[in-house]
Design an enzyme around this catalytic site. Structure first.
Site, PDB file in Angstrom:
ATOM      1  N   PRO A  19       5.733 -17.336  -3.676  1.00 34.05           N
ATOM      2  CA  PRO A  19       6.446 -16.172  -4.062  1.00 34.05           C
ATOM      3  C   PRO A  19       6.089 -16.037  -5.215  1.00 34.05           C
ATOM      4  O   PRO A  19       6.362 -14.914  -6.067  1.00 34.05           O
ATOM      5  CB  PRO A  19       8.159 -16.375  -3.590  1.00 34.05           C
TER       6      PRO A  19
ATOM      7  N   GLU B  71       9.942 -26.465  -1.455  1.00 33.63           N
ATOM      8  CA  GLU B  71      10.148 -25.809  -2.762  1.00 33.63           C
ATOM      9  C   GLU B  71       8.695 -25.628  -3.367  1.00 33.63           C
ATOM     10  O   GLU B  71       8.529 -24.999  -4.363  1.00 33.63           O
ATOM     11  CB  GLU B  71      10.982 -26.640  -3.672  1.00 33.63           C
TER      12      GLU B  71
ATOM     13  N   ARG C 175     -10.498  -7.742   8.383  1.00 38.30           N
ATOM     14  CA  ARG C 175     -10.768  -6.323   8.918  1.00 38.30           C
ATOM     15  C   ARG C 175     -11.930  -5.812   7.935  1.00 38.30           C
ATOM     16  O   ARG C 175     -12.386  -4.779   8.193  1.00 38.30           O
ATOM     17  CB  ARG C 175      -9.947  -5.554   8.999  1.00 38.30           C
TER      18      ARG C 175
ATOM     19  N   ASP D 259      -8.194   4.086   4.117  1.00 39.69           N
ATOM     20  CA  ASP D 259      -7.126   3.351   4.520  1.00 39.69           C
ATOM     21  C   ASP D 259      -6.158   3.718   3.221  1.00 39.69           C
ATOM     22  O   ASP D 259      -6.461   3.871   1.913  1.00 39.69           O
ATOM     23  CB  ASP D 259      -7.208   1.966   4.112  1.00 39.69           C
TER      24      ASP D 259
HETATM   25 CL1  6GU Z   1       2.866 -16.244  -0.320  1.00 39.78          CL
HETATM   26  N1  6GU Z   1       5.177 -17.577   0.222  1.00 39.78           N
HETATM   27  C1  6GU Z   1       6.581 -17.457   0.510  1.00 39.78           C
HETATM   28  N2  6GU Z   1       7.173 -18.705   0.496  1.00 39.78           N
HETATM   29  N3  6GU Z   1       7.356 -16.700   0.159  1.00 39.78           N
HETATM   30  C2  6GU Z   1       6.842 -15.463  -0.147  1.00 39.78           C
HETATM   31  C3  6GU Z   1       5.476 -15.310  -0.299  1.00 39.78           C
HETATM   32  C4  6GU Z   1       4.663 -16.412  -0.166  1.00 39.78           C
HETATM   33  N4  6GU Z   1       5.026 -14.009  -0.590  1.00 39.78           N
HETATM   34  C5  6GU Z   1       6.174 -13.445  -0.755  1.00 39.78           C
HETATM   35  N5  6GU Z   1       7.359 -14.209  -0.651  1.00 39.78           N
END
Ligand code: 6GU
Length: 280
Positions: free
Chosen positions: A99, A126, A168, A183
C-alpha cells in the site's frame, strides 16, 4: 513472458488458472510459477515472520526465507530460453505489492508488459524486512506498487490484479489486436475519458429501449454520442480526469458539453468547477 509468485498462500493464486490468464498459460504465452515461501524455511514451524524492531503492532516478514527464495528463482533463469545464449544472464524485475508503493496505472501495466520476466513478492503481515528490497534493488529493477488507496490484508489480490492487467496486453492474448486500443486509460484513448454505456440485443428489455442514435447507422452521430456519454460519465465519476484534461484536445462540442455539466475554463487553461460558496 515468465511470472514467478512467492507467497505463503499459494492457493490464493488459483485464479491464475482461469479465464484470460489461464488460457494464455495453456497456450504457452505465459509461464506462471507459484512458489510457497515456506519451502525456504528451515525450522520446525516454517517461521516467516517476527516482531518489528522498534516495537509496534503486527509482524514483519523475516529476510532469510525471501533471500533464499529470490536467489534460487533468479538463478533458475540462467540457461533458460531468452537468456540470449550469449552468457548474458537473464534477470527478472521484482514487483513488490504494497500500500506504500507507487500507484498502479495503465501506463505502468504497459511498462511491465514489455518485460520478459517478473517476480512478484506479495507480503502478509506488516510487510517484508526492508533489507530484502534494498538488497535486490542493487541487482534488479524493483517496482513497489499499490493498487489503490485502501489497505488489503496482503499483496496476493494485488498480484492477481496486476497480472491480469499485464497479461491482456501481451501480443496474441486478447482475441482482437485492436481490443485495448480504446480502453479507458489507454494512452492516447479518447483524451483519458471513461468509456460510456454499451448495449446489445434484444432492442427492448423490460420496457427499456436502446438510445435511438445507436440504431441510426449514422457513424458520425454515433461517435459524437459516445464521446458525449464518455464526458458525462467522466465528469460524474472522475472529475479529477476532467481537471487534468488538456483543453487543446477538445473540440467545440466537447467544450459546450463541459459547460453544460458545470465546468469552466480557468485562466491557467485547465477546467475547474466552481464549488459551493463557503459560508463565513
Ligand atoms: Cl499492493 N497491498 C496491500 N496489502 N494493500 C494494498 C495494496 C497492496 N494496494 C492497495 N492496498
Amino acid at each position: 513472458m515468465r511470472l514467478d509468485v512467492v507467497t505463503i498462500f499459494p492457493e490464493y493464486l488459483e485464479p491464475l488458472n482461469v479465464s484470460l490468464v489461464g488460457k494464455a498459460r495453456a497456450r504457452g504465452q505465459l509461464d506462471v510459477r507459484v512458489h510457497d515461501l515456506r519451502a525456504w524455511t528451515h525450522d520446525r514451524h516454517n517461521t516467516v515472520d517476527d516482531t518489528p524492531y522498534g516495537g509496534g503492532p503486527g509482524m514483519v516478514m523475516k529476510p532469510e526465507p525471501w533471500g533464499e527464495a529470490l536467489d534460487e528463482i533468479i538463478e533458475s533463469g540462467v540457461g533458460e530460453p531468452g537468456d540470449g545464449g550469449d552468457g548474458a544472464v537473464k534477470l527478472p524485475a521484482l514487483v513488490v505489492p504494497t500500500p506504500s508503493g507507487r500507484p498502479f496505472t495503465q501506463a505502468l501495466a504497459v511498462e511491465l508488459a514489455e518485460r520478459p520476466w517478473l517476480v512478484f513478492a506479495p507480503a502478509r503481515y506488516e510487510g517484508i524486512d526492508r533489507r530484502v528490497i534494498d538488497e535486490y534493488a542493487e541487482r534488479l529493477d524493483v517496482y513497489e506498487i499499490s493498487i489503490g488507496d485502501y489497505v488489503l490484508a496482503g499483496g496476493e489480490a494485488a498480484v492477481l490484479v496486476i497480472t491480469e492487467a499485464v497479461a491482456r496486453l501481451l501480443p496474441g492474448v486478447l482475441g482482437n489486436a485492436e481490443s485495448h486500443r480504446d480502453d479507458s486509460f489507454a494512452p492516447g484513448a479518447m483524451a483519458d475519458l471513461l468509456e460510456g454505456p454499451v448495449y446489445t440485443k434484444p432492442p427492448q428489455w423490460r420496457d427499456r429501449g436502446i438510445p435511438e442514435v445507436l440504431l441510426s447507422g449514422h457513424h458520425g452521430k454515433i461517435a459524437r454520442w459516445r464521446r458525449d456519454e464518455a464526458f458525462r460519465r467522466t465528469s460524474h465519476n472522475r472529475p479529477d480526469l476532467i481537471e487534468r484534461c488538456d483543453p487543446a484536445v477538445l473540440d467545440k462540442y466537447d467544450r459546450e458539453l463541459l459547460a453544460e455539466l458545470g465546468w469552466e475554463e480557468l485562466p491557467g487553461g485547465r477546467f475547474g468547477r466552481p464549488g459551493p460558496a463557503v459560508e463565513e
